[in-house]
Design an enzyme around this catalytic site. Structure first.
Site, PDB file in Angstrom:
ATOM      1  N   PRO A   1      35.491  14.095  -7.596  1.00 24.74           N
ATOM      2  CA  PRO A   1      34.142  14.693  -7.549  1.00 24.74           C
ATOM      3  C   PRO A   1      34.057  15.717  -6.425  1.00 24.74           C
ATOM      4  O   PRO A   1      34.105  15.377  -5.247  1.00 24.74           O
ATOM      5  CB  PRO A   1      33.232  13.489  -7.294  1.00 24.74           C
ATOM      6  CG  PRO A   1      34.107  12.474  -6.644  1.00 24.74           C
ATOM      7  CD  PRO A   1      35.489  12.677  -7.187  1.00 24.74           C
TER       8      PRO A   1
ATOM      9  N   VAL B   1      32.530  18.553  -3.959  1.00 24.80           N
ATOM     10  CA  VAL B   1      31.322  19.035  -3.276  1.00 24.80           C
ATOM     11  C   VAL B   1      31.744  20.241  -2.456  1.00 24.80           C
ATOM     12  O   VAL B   1      32.791  20.216  -1.805  1.00 24.80           O
ATOM     13  CB  VAL B   1      30.707  17.953  -2.357  1.00 24.80           C
ATOM     14  CG1 VAL B   1      29.564  18.538  -1.543  1.00 24.80           C
ATOM     15  CG2 VAL B   1      30.212  16.770  -3.175  1.00 24.80           C
TER      16      VAL B   1
ATOM     17  N   ASP C   1      36.685  16.116  -1.601  1.00 26.46           N
ATOM     18  CA  ASP C   1      36.608  14.997  -2.534  1.00 26.46           C
ATOM     19  C   ASP C   1      35.550  14.028  -2.018  1.00 26.46           C
ATOM     20  O   ASP C   1      35.736  13.385  -0.980  1.00 26.46           O
ATOM     21  CB  ASP C   1      37.988  14.318  -2.613  1.00 26.46           C
ATOM     22  CG  ASP C   1      38.047  13.211  -3.661  1.00 26.46           C
ATOM     23  OD1 ASP C   1      36.987  12.724  -4.077  1.00 26.46           O
ATOM     24  OD2 ASP C   1      39.172  12.828  -4.038  1.00 26.46           O
ATOM     25  N   HIS C   2      34.462  13.901  -2.785  1.00 21.77           N
ATOM     26  CA  HIS C   2      33.341  13.090  -2.302  1.00 21.77           C
ATOM     27  C   HIS C   2      33.637  11.594  -2.325  1.00 21.77           C
ATOM     28  O   HIS C   2      32.875  10.791  -1.769  1.00 21.77           O
ATOM     29  CB  HIS C   2      32.089  13.372  -3.136  1.00 21.77           C
ATOM     30  CG  HIS C   2      30.825  13.344  -2.333  1.00 21.77           C
ATOM     31  ND1 HIS C   2      30.684  12.604  -1.180  1.00 21.77           N
ATOM     32  CD2 HIS C   2      29.636  13.963  -2.512  1.00 21.77           C
ATOM     33  CE1 HIS C   2      29.467  12.758  -0.689  1.00 21.77           C
ATOM     34  NE2 HIS C   2      28.806  13.592  -1.483  1.00 21.77           N
ATOM     35  N   ARG C   3      34.746  11.174  -2.936  1.00 18.84           N
ATOM     36  CA  ARG C   3      35.158   9.782  -2.835  1.00 18.84           C
ATOM     37  C   ARG C   3      35.671   9.477  -1.442  1.00 18.84           C
ATOM     38  O   ARG C   3      35.575   8.341  -0.958  1.00 18.84           O
ATOM     39  CB  ARG C   3      36.263   9.481  -3.854  1.00 18.84           C
ATOM     40  CG  ARG C   3      35.885   9.654  -5.303  1.00 18.84           C
ATOM     41  CD  ARG C   3      37.100   9.491  -6.205  1.00 18.84           C
ATOM     42  NE  ARG C   3      38.139  10.468  -5.906  1.00 18.84           N
ATOM     43  CZ  ARG C   3      39.324  10.515  -6.499  1.00 18.84           C
ATOM     44  NH1 ARG C   3      39.630   9.611  -7.433  1.00 18.84           N
ATOM     45  NH2 ARG C   3      40.213  11.434  -6.177  1.00 18.84           N
TER      46      ARG C   3
END
Length: 485
Positions: free
Chosen positions: A279, A281, A455-457
């Site tokens: 994901p 951002v 990576d928003h994780r």
């Protein structure tokens, strides 16, 4: 498995090796040898392009080239035989039969070597993970498939630089569609230069050989009764690919079709995988880099930096390394299989490089440990190697964070896609003279826009913002390279 098999005491086969990273195929870019040439152990015989980079292949034994199994521009699976070598020239032993010609012939299996046969030297390139083919070579008998045998004999004669054997009949009109058009190498090159598909050329030479005149005739304007573009057969002849030339098939004057392979295919697969797995951002900041530009000018005159290239990218790279040191959690990877976040205690700094073969991302190993002169030297070497098309697969593996400089194209900024397996990528926009409020007054200042995708994780908004803010602060006040390092 080794890259060669022993078909007899005289002839040896060299197979397409796995050049690293578990790749399953490679395209033959250029042959450096031809049938009849003498080769020595370790001599580079061809250059191939994998999904990662261009690689030169050395051959691990001495002898005389007997046959090149594939032409330039052909994509070959790992484990397929690409060249056979006569290791006992002058022997009267019969040569192994040539395989039936086709656009992409399968590699025949070689019989197992006798137990008492001396072992050959281990080749330079290792890790060939393809099993031997179970296909058996057809015996050379006069009654077996006469048309296929004639075509094979003609192609073998062509590769040896001679005309087709006198006894070989012309291929029948209803021959198998995979049969390769018969033409000598100079004629093939002429057809390639003129953009002519040899499969569409009517041969007039002896025994069905395509001549120069045939190619020129095919290149002439077609009469009104000629077939429409939609009826023209697809290209069956491989096209050689160079560092500055992409394979193209022109269907008509209105469009051009370019096969997707090599580096560009790998880029597409990696970017799609990254975009739909991690994901993304992206955050932006516009910053006054006037002082950074002054520092660049001063460093160019510094004798400690003599012999290395100094540019804004060098300072930006150093600024990102300092920001990562201040925010180490950003330098991580997501391990889906083990459901773990892997914190990296080193930085392999990727630099996106546009090359004639497409975009590649080699990285500077352990960039966090390098001084400014060392970092400048590593950047220069990385860019030069990428532009020459000599970047190795290992140089593109193991990256942790990447910089992409879109500013060199005059672009203000962008939303970069993460390099697979990495946590963040910093896009640097064009540095332009703009009106800026400085010390309470509007003045012309050097300004750029930075974009950080993450990576928003792994990286939440706060951590991503801190990293981007730190990079911007250093570029605005470069002395922080000393106070924050």
């Amino acid at each position: 498995m080794t890259t060669m098999t022993q078909t007899s005491a005289r002839f040896r086969e060299f197979k397409m090796p796995d050049v690293g990273e578990g790749l399953t195929e490679a395209e033959i870019l250029k042959w450096f040898v031809q049938p009849g040439d003498t080769v020595t152990d370790g001599q580079v015989v061809c250059e191939v392009e994998t999904a990662k980079a261009a690689v030169e292949l050395p051959i691990p034994f001495d002898g005389v080239v007997h046959e090149l199994r594939f032409g330039e521009g052909t994509t070959v699976d790992v484990g397929q035989v690409i060249i056979t070598v006569d290791v006992a020239p002058g022997s009267t032993e019969e040569a192994p039969p040539a395989p039936a010609a086709s656009a992409a012939p399968a590699a025949p299996a070689a019989p197992a070597a006798p137990a008492d046969e001396p072992k050959t030297r281990t080749p330079v390139l290792v890790g060939y993970g393809v099993a031997e083919s179970s296909t058996k070579r057809r015996p050379r008998k006069g009654a077996a498939a006469p048309e296929a045998a004639a075509v094979a004999a003609a192609v073998q004669a062509e590769l040896n630089g001679h005309g087709s054997p006198a006894a070989a009949p012309a291929p029948a009109a209803d021959a198998s569609p995979v049969a390769r058009p018969l033409a000598k190498p100079p004629v093939r090159k002429l057809a390639k230069d003129l953009g002519i598909d040899l499969a569409t050329v009517v041969p007039t030479g002896k025994d069905g050989i395509i001549t120069r005149e045939d190619v020129h005739a095919a290149a002439s304007p077609a009469p009104a009764s000629a077939a429409s573009p939609a009826e023209v057969p697809s290209v069956a002849e491989p096209v050689a690919v160079s560092a500055t030339e992409a394979p193209a098939v022109t269907a008509s004057a209105r469009e051009t079709r370019i096969p997707i392979k090599g580096v560009r295919k790998a880029i597409a697969q990696a970017m799609v995988g990254s975009a739909f797995t991690a994901p993304h951002v992206t955050e932006f900041v516009t910053v006054d880099v006037t002082r950074t530009m002054k520092l660049v000018a001063e460093l160019k005159e510094d004798k400690e930096m003599a012999g290395v290239r100094v540019n804004p990218l060098l300072i930006i790279a150093k600024a990102l390394l300092v920001a990562i040191k201040r925010n180490p959690e950003v330098n991580a990877a997501w391990d889906e299989a083990n459901q773990e976040i892997v914190q990296k205690h080193y930085v392999n700094l990727g630099i996106a490089a546009a090359t004639p073969r497409g975009l590649i991302v080699p990285n500077i190993k352990d960039a966090h440990d390098k001084t400014l002169p060392q970092l400048a030297a590593a950047l220069g070497e990385l860019v030069a190697t990428a532009r020459d098309g000599k970047t190795s697969p290992a140089a593109m593996a193991g990256g942790t964070v990447t910089i992409t400089n879109v500013g060199v194209f005059g672009v203000d900024t962008g939303t970069p896609i993460l390099n697979p397996g990495e946590s963040a990528i910093l896009a640097v926009g064009a540095i332009k003279l703009q009106p800026w409020v400085h010390k309470g007054k509007v003045k012309p200042r050097q300004v750029t826009t930075l974009a950080l995708s993450f990576d928003h994780r792994l990286v939440d908004g706060e951590l991503g913002s801190k990293v981007l803010a730190d990079v911007a602060a250093i570029l605005e006040q470069p002395k922080r390279l000393i106070t924050w390092a």
